[in-house]
Design a protein around this motif. Sequence first.
Motif, PDB file in Angstrom:
ATOM      1  N   GLU A   1       2.834  -8.178   3.561  1.00 48.20           N
ATOM      2  CA  GLU A   1       3.089  -8.003   4.991  1.00 48.20           C
ATOM      3  C   GLU A   1       2.470  -6.704   5.499  1.00 48.20           C
ATOM      4  O   GLU A   1       2.431  -5.702   4.788  1.00 48.20           O
ATOM      5  N   TYR A   2       2.021  -6.741   6.751  1.00 49.47           N
ATOM      6  CA  TYR A   2       1.542  -5.509   7.377  1.00 49.47           C
ATOM      7  C   TYR A   2       2.718  -4.577   7.611  1.00 49.47           C
ATOM      8  O   TYR A   2       3.816  -5.013   7.943  1.00 49.47           O
TER       9      TYR A   2
ATOM     10  N   ASP B   1       0.812  -1.225   0.000  1.00 41.92           N
ATOM     11  CA  ASP B   1       0.000   0.000   0.000  1.00 41.92           C
ATOM     12  C   ASP B   1       0.843   1.272   0.000  1.00 41.92           C
ATOM     13  O   ASP B   1       0.362   2.330  -0.405  1.00 41.92           O
ATOM     14  N   VAL B   2       2.074   1.176   0.481  1.00 44.00           N
ATOM     15  CA  VAL B   2       2.901   2.382   0.611  1.00 44.00           C
ATOM     16  C   VAL B   2       4.088   2.405  -0.348  1.00 44.00           C
ATOM     17  O   VAL B   2       4.940   3.282  -0.260  1.00 44.00           O
ATOM     18  N   LYS B   3       4.150   1.454  -1.261  1.00 47.48           N
ATOM     19  CA  LYS B   3       5.241   1.425  -2.236  1.00 47.48           C
ATOM     20  C   LYS B   3       4.976   2.329  -3.431  1.00 47.48           C
ATOM     21  O   LYS B   3       5.872   2.616  -4.203  1.00 47.48           O
ATOM     22  N   LYS B   4       3.739   2.756  -3.575  1.00 48.33           N
ATOM     23  CA  LYS B   4       3.369   3.614  -4.704  1.00 48.33           C
ATOM     24  C   LYS B   4       3.557   5.077  -4.299  1.00 48.33           C
ATOM     25  O   LYS B   4       4.057   5.376  -3.222  1.00 48.33           O
TER      26      LYS B   4
ATOM     27  N   LYS C   1       9.451  13.115   1.963  1.00 50.14           N
ATOM     28  CA  LYS C   1      10.272  12.689   3.110  1.00 50.14           C
ATOM     29  C   LYS C   1       9.815  11.335   3.622  1.00 50.14           C
ATOM     30  O   LYS C   1      10.632  10.481   3.945  1.00 50.14           O
ATOM     31  N   LEU C   2       8.500  11.139   3.698  1.00 48.54           N
ATOM     32  CA  LEU C   2       7.969   9.853   4.142  1.00 48.54           C
ATOM     33  C   LEU C   2       8.331   8.768   3.138  1.00 48.54           C
ATOM     34  O   LEU C   2       8.711   7.659   3.517  1.00 48.54           O
ATOM     35  N   LYS C   3       8.248   9.078   1.860  1.00 53.89           N
ATOM     36  CA  LYS C   3       8.601   8.124   0.803  1.00 53.89           C
ATOM     37  C   LYS C   3      10.047   7.630   0.974  1.00 53.89           C
ATOM     38  O   LYS C   3      10.321   6.434   0.880  1.00 53.89           O
ATOM     39  N   ALA C   4      10.957   8.566   1.265  1.00 53.70           N
ATOM     40  CA  ALA C   4      12.369   8.210   1.457  1.00 53.70           C
ATOM     41  C   ALA C   4      12.556   7.342   2.708  1.00 53.70           C
ATOM     42  O   ALA C   4      13.324   6.373   2.696  1.00 53.70           O
ATOM     43  N   ILE C   5      11.850   7.687   3.774  1.00 53.21           N
ATOM     44  CA  ILE C   5      11.928   6.902   5.013  1.00 53.21           C
ATOM     45  C   ILE C   5      11.415   5.488   4.767  1.00 53.21           C
ATOM     46  O   ILE C   5      12.027   4.503   5.175  1.00 53.21           O
TER      47      ILE C   5
END
Length: 180
Positions: free
Chosen positions: A91-92, A51-54, A75-79
């Motif tokens: 995975e969760y 869900d957060v790889k895009k 910034k969140l994307k880099a983290i």
Amino acid sequence: MNFVQPIRDQEIIDGIKIHLKETNPRNYILFVVGIYTGLRISDILQLKVGDVKKDRISLRETKTQKLKSMAIHPKLKAILKSYLVDKQDHEYLIKSRKGKNKPIKREMAYKILRAVADEFDLESIGCHTMRKTFGYHFHKQTNNSEMLREIFNHSDVSITRKYIGVEQDTIDEAIFKLKI
């Protein structure tokens, strides 16, 4: 239910990020996802790695059942990129140590945030603190209550302003300026 507050001080937010990054990467991800997205804890805990790889997070909100799509802050994307290196899409994101592939429970998220509150001598902290922190800083930087109302799916701007604590800040500032 206790009324929780946003974390208003940027230095404290930075200190919490450093502390969590050094002590527990999963808890660090929980915190930064919360403060960079403004999602409710129930929605954060349901996120999976895929869900957060895009470039956007798309989900159906647990509370409202409304579809939501939001850009992921750079910034969140880099983290996230470095955190997700060895993780699979199914995975969760905020995975429990108990069970094979389960998210932590809301109660555990609360314990994590309470430990942070104790470490940084903060009061009125709970699971909604991350969402309120996002909202508070979004409002302070954009001064756009209407857009924030839309992000939070609130029915009225006054609800949003009260929720993030800017109404109380405004009242406090007026009291401090009072000359008698």
